[in-house]
Design a protein around this motif. Structure first.
Motif, short mmCIF file in Angstrom:
data_model
loop_
_atom_site.label_atom_id
_atom_site.label_comp_id
_atom_site.label_asym_id
_atom_site.label_seq_id
_atom_site.Cartn_x
_atom_site.Cartn_y
_atom_site.Cartn_z
N ARG A 1 -9.82 -14.65 0.40
CA ARG A 1 -10.52 -14.17 -0.80
C ARG A 1 -10.37 -15.20 -1.93
O ARG A 1 -11.36 -15.58 -2.58
CB ARG A 1 -9.89 -12.84 -1.19
CG ARG A 1 -10.47 -12.13 -2.36
CD ARG A 1 -9.76 -10.77 -2.51
NE ARG A 1 -10.31 -9.98 -3.58
CZ ARG A 1 -9.84 -9.98 -4.81
NH1 ARG A 1 -8.82 -10.74 -5.14
NH2 ARG A 1 -10.41 -9.21 -5.73
N SER B 1 -12.26 -18.42 -1.09
CA SER B 1 -13.68 -18.28 -1.35
C SER B 1 -13.97 -18.33 -2.84
O SER B 1 -14.95 -18.94 -3.29
CB SER B 1 -14.13 -16.95 -0.72
OG SER B 1 -15.19 -16.42 -1.41
N HIS B 2 -13.09 -17.75 -3.64
CA HIS B 2 -13.26 -17.79 -5.10
C HIS B 2 -13.20 -19.23 -5.59
O HIS B 2 -13.94 -19.62 -6.50
CB HIS B 2 -12.15 -16.96 -5.75
CG HIS B 2 -12.13 -17.04 -7.24
ND1 HIS B 2 -13.07 -16.41 -8.03
CD2 HIS B 2 -11.29 -17.68 -8.09
CE1 HIS B 2 -12.81 -16.66 -9.31
NE2 HIS B 2 -11.73 -17.42 -9.37
N PRO C 1 -14.13 -22.70 10.84
CA PRO C 1 -13.24 -22.06 11.82
C PRO C 1 -12.02 -22.91 12.12
O PRO C 1 -10.93 -22.38 12.32
CB PRO C 1 -14.13 -21.91 13.07
CG PRO C 1 -15.52 -21.93 12.56
CD PRO C 1 -15.52 -22.81 11.35
N GLU D 1 -19.80 -19.80 13.51
CA GLU D 1 -19.54 -20.06 12.10
C GLU D 1 -19.98 -21.47 11.72
O GLU D 1 -19.45 -22.08 10.80
CB GLU D 1 -18.05 -19.85 11.78
CG GLU D 1 -17.60 -18.43 12.02
CD GLU D 1 -16.16 -18.18 11.60
OE1 GLU D 1 -15.69 -18.81 10.64
OE2 GLU D 1 -15.51 -17.35 12.25
N ALA E 1 -23.13 -22.92 7.10
CA ALA E 1 -22.32 -22.78 5.88
C ALA E 1 -22.54 -21.40 5.28
O ALA E 1 -23.68 -20.92 5.19
CB ALA E 1 -22.70 -23.87 4.88
N LYS F 1 -21.01 -16.04 8.71
CA LYS F 1 -20.24 -15.78 9.93
C LYS F 1 -21.08 -14.85 10.77
O LYS F 1 -21.28 -13.68 10.40
CB LYS F 1 -18.92 -15.07 9.59
CG LYS F 1 -17.87 -15.96 9.03
CD LYS F 1 -16.60 -15.14 8.85
CE LYS F 1 -15.64 -15.86 7.93
NZ LYS F 1 -14.51 -15.03 7.56
N GLN G 1 -21.76 -15.21 2.70
CA GLN G 1 -21.12 -15.49 1.40
C GLN G 1 -22.22 -15.91 0.43
O GLN G 1 -22.66 -17.05 0.42
CB GLN G 1 -20.11 -16.62 1.59
CG GLN G 1 -19.42 -17.04 0.32
CD GLN G 1 -18.03 -16.48 0.24
OE1 GLN G 1 -17.30 -16.53 1.22
NE2 GLN G 1 -17.66 -15.97 -0.91
N ALA H 1 -22.18 -16.00 -2.90
CA ALA H 1 -21.65 -16.80 -4.00
C ALA H 1 -20.14 -16.73 -3.87
O ALA H 1 -19.64 -15.92 -3.08
CB ALA H 1 -22.13 -16.24 -5.33
N PRO H 2 -19.38 -17.54 -4.61
CA PRO H 2 -17.93 -17.54 -4.39
C PRO H 2 -17.27 -16.16 -4.34
O PRO H 2 -16.40 -15.95 -3.53
CB PRO H 2 -17.42 -18.38 -5.56
CG PRO H 2 -18.49 -19.38 -5.78
CD PRO H 2 -19.77 -18.65 -5.50
N ASP H 3 -17.67 -15.21 -5.14
CA ASP H 3 -16.98 -13.92 -5.11
C ASP H 3 -17.86 -12.79 -4.56
O ASP H 3 -17.53 -11.61 -4.76
CB ASP H 3 -16.50 -13.56 -6.52
CG ASP H 3 -15.43 -14.52 -7.00
OD1 ASP H 3 -14.62 -14.94 -6.16
OD2 ASP H 3 -15.46 -14.91 -8.18
N THR I 1 -19.90 -11.24 -1.17
CA THR I 1 -20.16 -11.28 0.28
C THR I 1 -21.05 -10.11 0.66
O THR I 1 -20.82 -8.97 0.23
CB THR I 1 -18.85 -11.16 1.08
OG1 THR I 1 -17.94 -12.13 0.60
CG2 THR I 1 -19.08 -11.38 2.56
N GLU J 1 -15.64 -9.55 -5.42
CA GLU J 1 -14.24 -9.75 -5.81
C GLU J 1 -14.25 -9.97 -7.31
O GLU J 1 -14.37 -11.09 -7.80
CB GLU J 1 -13.65 -10.95 -5.06
CG GLU J 1 -13.87 -10.97 -3.56
CD GLU J 1 -13.13 -9.85 -2.83
OE1 GLU J 1 -12.49 -9.01 -3.50
OE2 GLU J 1 -13.21 -9.81 -1.59
#
Lengths: 311, 692
Positions: A287, A290-291, A298, B358, B361, B364, B426, B428-430, B432, B458
């Motif tokens: 998490r 990703s932030h 992988p 995966e 980019a 998944k 994903q 954007a960064p936060d 999903t 997130e």
């Protein structure tokens, strides 16, 4: 009465195999008897010791309230040459042993306990070189690592950290403090000046990494400022630190056994004093990764044994 | 109550430091005890689906002092474990969704469905599940069809048993309790050359609480037909005798698990809600599951497959007494009682394979294919009745084999082929977005496609927000379609599958290391519900029908808090309001309010004290049932565990329903079991564990 109780608590699990030493030499493991899930840590270390020794090494479980002197006195009669002492309880007994008995210690963080007894200690503190290598592989743009530490708990580790940083071309700002208040001020100063090439390292230092005052502050500020925060404590990864290294108990057991066997064979090279842990697993907070915008291929994910949080 | 209080007083006198210096060092390396378990391999976390509601670990189960799965599941927010009248089979009532046999919840053991083809649930002879060999339970209370298939309707309960890495050596245990309860178990993990193994065996017996049932369906028949046959007031027949055995072998990416369950169960309050002191269920289940996983088949490609076989039989060493001696119908009198033994044998093969990719980019991808051959290959029925044209039973002189003449059901077979695709994208960064789509082709019900969407944000380092949408489809079980001459519940060939669509929002907030809170809100719509409805002719049981639609909404709050001094608190509060669309009223049965509190106090290194409080409230009656609402109840359980330092044994005492309160689960409308289903009174058990 007290001695009887200590034997009752501490020595009952004495294995009948005791006395069938390694080729006439005498080696035993003293380890703390504690409840699950912590018991599993020592069970795995013991498994590693047996594997490397290629036999079941005699072992003595020591309860926290066992009489260390009484145990040490009994062990003296066993003509041991080398003892592997695990945990603080194991070290306490080892400290009371005859100085002729070599001690290889593991399962504690700080070397202070081992100072009283010349011992080879494989600490539970992950090697700073391995931590910073991980950091560089995840965030190559990082140029400077800041750590706030207390001399009492972490001076010995910083002696390993500085050359490790130099080896990797990183600048290590190791800020020494004596109290929590000063530590907080140092963290605030760090965030006031932090740039994208900065990273923050949380050592296993109870004085400078306070769980209630420091951790929420650094987690929040690092999240808000997109700064890499890594830790020597696996628990911090679940809370939001980017990554951590934590003990590979089986490998640690093998290393302890190798060191003990080398001493049994009277080989030189078993270093005295505390060594940071090189037998480690790695945990990553996906998490947080990703932030921070890290692209987790992988291959990168597979280089970590544990991915958190368990979403 | 006095003895536990005395024990508590003694403990308070001997308060010790909750965490030893030893543990402090380990905590600095590994974090909290839960992470120690994970890091030492005893609770490897799965990458969870965004909709997972609860994960309960072996440590949680031990802290609860639980001995059976149903005691554990009661703590899950939004889930209440009710009871069915026959064998007192558990009904996992999720978010207001209730039915007689509860096929709406999919139960998996290590990913393999425990579903029986006859009823669509775990089997009416399920008889509970011991918890000593459970490593982790994952619960999802929303449509899981896009992940688990069409039976994952109202929820999914996945039980992960202890594998080789979870067992450090061996463990033996013994439990003695009230009502003749006796359990003994043995489990062991280790290495066999290059392979690792885990083995478990448990035997359990008990006479059951034998609560008093004041009036039953035969009391109603007596009033209707002028007989005096009812055995009520009389005792429940809820004894049990069970065997469980597991063998788990692991070699590199391969895993082979064999699981065996044998149950002999009393008939509870009776298969037709008329007391049956004689009938005996015997169910036998054997599951073999071979799987293989390769995380790095190619740099960006993972793969795996699984092949499972399940054999299940339901037999009756002593036929079910459907109604007691002297039962009278307009068609005649059963002088010795009305008996039936509907026996079934099932064989289920399941094959699935998946690829994970995966290489793109921010994506998944996971794609899978599967095929299931579901064969109820044999039925057999012994009985002493036939049916008149109006559905009333006609007495026959003896119990004879009717398998070839007019059995309750003929053998049935169904195959299901499916394909699914899921992408964790994903954005954007936060942010999903999880997109899932699964298509199933049933040999008898045609095609169904079910999507699932989950958007996760997130929002802060300690705050996550989720929005979820899912659809589900449940094909009728064989008895819902094909049961032809069943005196309890008859099939309906015209029945349609039931469907469900759920919208859900969830906030997860961790204000501090010791406090975690989760708040979920849901809204769902169920269509074409399949329920039993009483036949117009009294004494002829029920028939499965699509009874219309239901809507519901609710809130679920859960939290955990470690205030220090070794105390751990776990709280869940649920509230739901459902509406039967045809009547505009509550569909009844399910609790509208449910509260659970666990206080687990590690008093010292050697002593652990636990208390649980479970409040079940707001169970209204369904339309057509004029009885007053089921009384609310509060259950209190207390547990005390002693594990001396340095010892390899531990002992625990468990006091269930400590206040000895009267607790009842609702009986079916219109209320043949007038005073509902009584639960066990206060009971005590003592457990001894030994590690070697």
């Amino acid at each position: 009465m007290r001695q009887w109780a200590a034997w009752g608590c501490g020595v009952l699990p004495w294995w009948p195999a005791f006395g069938q030493g390694l080729a006439g030499d005498r080696l035993a493991v003293i380890y703390p008897e504690i409840g699950e899930p912590f018991r599993a840590v020592f069970a795995k270390i013991l498994e590693g010791i047996d594997e490397r020794a290629q036999q079941r090494v005699p072992r003595i479980a020591v309860a926290a309230d066992a009489d260390a002197l009484a145990l040490a006195s009994e062990l003296r009669r066993r003509e041991l040459k080398v003892v592997i002492a695990l945990g603080r309880a194991g070290l306490r007994v080892a400290t009371a042993l005859d100085p002729a008995i070599e001690v290889v210690a593991g399962g504690v963080i700080s070397p202070n306990e081992a100072d009283a007894r010349a011992a080879t200690l494989l600490s539970l503190a992950p090697d700073p070189l391995l931590l910073m290598q991980r950091l560089k592989s995840l965030q190559p743009g990082v140029k400077r690592v800041t750590v706030v530490y207390s001399p009492r708990h972490s001076a010995w580790l910083m002696r390993h950290a500085q050359p490790a940083a130099r080896q990797l071309g990183l600048e290590l700002r190791a800020l020494e403090v004596d109290e929590l208040k000063s530590a907080l001020r140092q963290y605030q100063d760090f965030f006031a000046q932090a740039a994208p090439q900065d990273a923050l390292w949380l050592p296993q230092d109870p004085l400078t990494v306070d769980e209630s005052a420091v951790l929420p502050l650094v987690l929040q500020e690092c999240w808000n400022r997109n700064l890499a925060l890594f830790s020597s404590n696996l628990g911090h990864v679940r809370r939001g630190a980017l990554f951590s290294l934590y003990p590979n108990n089986l490998e640690l057991g093998r290393s302890l056994a190798s060191s003990a066997l080398a001493q049994l064979a009277r080989q030189a090279g078993a270093p005295r004093g505390a060594q940071p842990l090189r037998d480690v697993h790695a945990a990553l907070n996906t998490r947080t990764a990703s932030h921070l915008g890290l692209d987790l291929s992988p291959q990168v994910q597979r280089s970590f044994e544990l991915l958190l949080p368990e979403r | 109550m006095s003895k536990p209080l005395l024990a508590l007083g003694l403990l308070l006198c001997g308060l010790a430091q909750a965490q030893s210096s030893e543990e402090q060092d380990l905590a600095l390396a590994f974090g909290d005890s839960a992470l120690v378990s994970i890091a030492t391999g005893s609770a490897q976390p799965l990458r969870r689906a965004p909709a997972v509601a609860a994960v309960i670990t072996a440590a949680d189960i031990e802290a609860m002092g639980a001995s059976d799965l149903d005691q554990v599941l009661e703590r899950v927010p939004g889930l209440h474990v009710g009871r069915g009248s026959g064998t007192y089979t558990p009904l996992y009532v999720a978010r207001g969704i209730y039915s007689q046999f509860n096929p709406q919840i999919l139960m998996l053991q290590n990913g393999v469905p425990m579903t029986t083809l006859l009823v669509g649930n775990r089997g009416n002879g399920w008889g509970g599940l011991p918890v000593q060999h459970i490593a982790r339970i994952e619960v999802m209370l929303s449509p899981g069809s896009a992940l688990y298939g069409s039976d994952a309707y109202a929820g999914v309960i996945n039980i992960v048993t202890k594998g080789p890495r979870d067992l450090h050596g061996g463990e033996a245990g013994l439990r003695l309790g009230s009502f003749g309860a006796r359990d003994a178990w043995l489990q062991q993990g280790g290495k066999l050359g290059p392979a690792e193994y885990a083995a478990f065996v448990q035997r359990g017996r008990g006479k059951g609480a034998r609560n008093l049932v004041e009036a039953d369906a035969q009391s109603f028949n007596d009033a209707t037909f002028g007989s005096h046959a009812s055995l009520a007031p009389g005792a429940l027949n809820n004894g049990h005798d069970s065997w469980d055995a597991n063998l788990d072998l692991a070699l590199e990416g391969w895993r082979w698990r064999i699981n065996y369950k044998l149950r002999e169960l009393g008939t509870g309050a009776g298969i037709s809600q008329a007391l049956d002191p004689q009938g005996l269920y015997r169910t036998e289940r054997l599951v073999s599951d071979l799987s293989w996983q390769q995380a790095a088949l190619l740099p960006d490609l993972s793969a795996g497959f699984g092949l499972s076989a399940l054999h299940y039989s339901q037999q009756f060493p002593r036929p079910l007494q459907i109604y007691p001696a002297g039962v009278r119908f307009p068609t005649g009198v059963f002088a010795d009682g009305m008996f039936g033994a509907p026996e079934t044998w099932e064989r289920q093969w399941r094959l699935h394979a998946y690829l994970g990719y995966e290489g793109l980019a921010h994506h998944k991808l996971r794609a899978g294919l599967g095929y299931e051959d579901l064969d109820l290959y044999r039925t057999r029925e012994l009985k002493n009745f036939a049916f008149a044209a109006n559905g009333l039973p006609i007495p026959l002189p003896t119990i004879t084999d009717h398998s070839d003449i007019d059995p309750f059901m003929r053998p049935q077979r169904r195959s299901v082929a499916y394909a699914y695709l899921q992408d964790d994208w994903q954005l954007a960064p936060d942010w999903t977005l999880t997109l899932g789509l699964r298509h199933d082709r049933y040999s008898d019900f045609g095609n169904t496609t079910n999507p699932r969407l989950a958007l996760v944000w997130e929002a802060a380092y300690n705050l996550s927000a989720k929005l979820l949408y899912g659809q589900a489809f449940r094909a009728p079980a064989f008895n819902e379609q094909y049961s032809i001459s069943n005196p309890v519940a008859r099939g309906n060939p015209a029945i349609r599958p039931e469907t469900l669509a759920t919208r859900e929002a969830q906030l997860i907030w961790q204000p501090g290391r010791h406090l975690q809170l989760s708040l979920a809100a849901f809204e769902h719509r169920l269509r074409d519900l399949i329920r039993t409805t009483p036949n117009a002719q009294p004494g002829t049981g029920t028939t499965f029908n699509n009874t219309g639609d239901q809507s519901g909404r609710g809130l679920e709050l859960s939290g955990s808090w470690d205030p220090g001094a070794g105390l751990h608190l776990q709280l869940s509060l649920s509230q739901q309001r459902s509406r039967d669309e045809s009547s505009g009223r509550s569909p009844g049965y399910a609790p509208r309010r449910h509260a659970y509190l666990l206080a687990d106090w590690r008093v010292s290194e050697a002593w652990q004290l636990g208390a649980q409080l479970n409040r079940v409230a707001g169970r209204e009656r369904p339309p057509g049932d004029v009885r007053p609402p089921v009384a609310d109840y509060t259950n209190v359980d207390l547990s005390l565990r002693h594990a001396p330092q340095g010892a390899r044994w531990s002992v625990a005492a468990l006091l269930r329903n400590a206040t000895d309160s009267d607790q009842r689960e609702p009986s079916l409308a219109p209320g043949r079991l007038v005073n509902d289903l009584p639960l066990a009174p206060r009971s005590l058990s003592v457990e001894l564990d030994f590690r070697y």
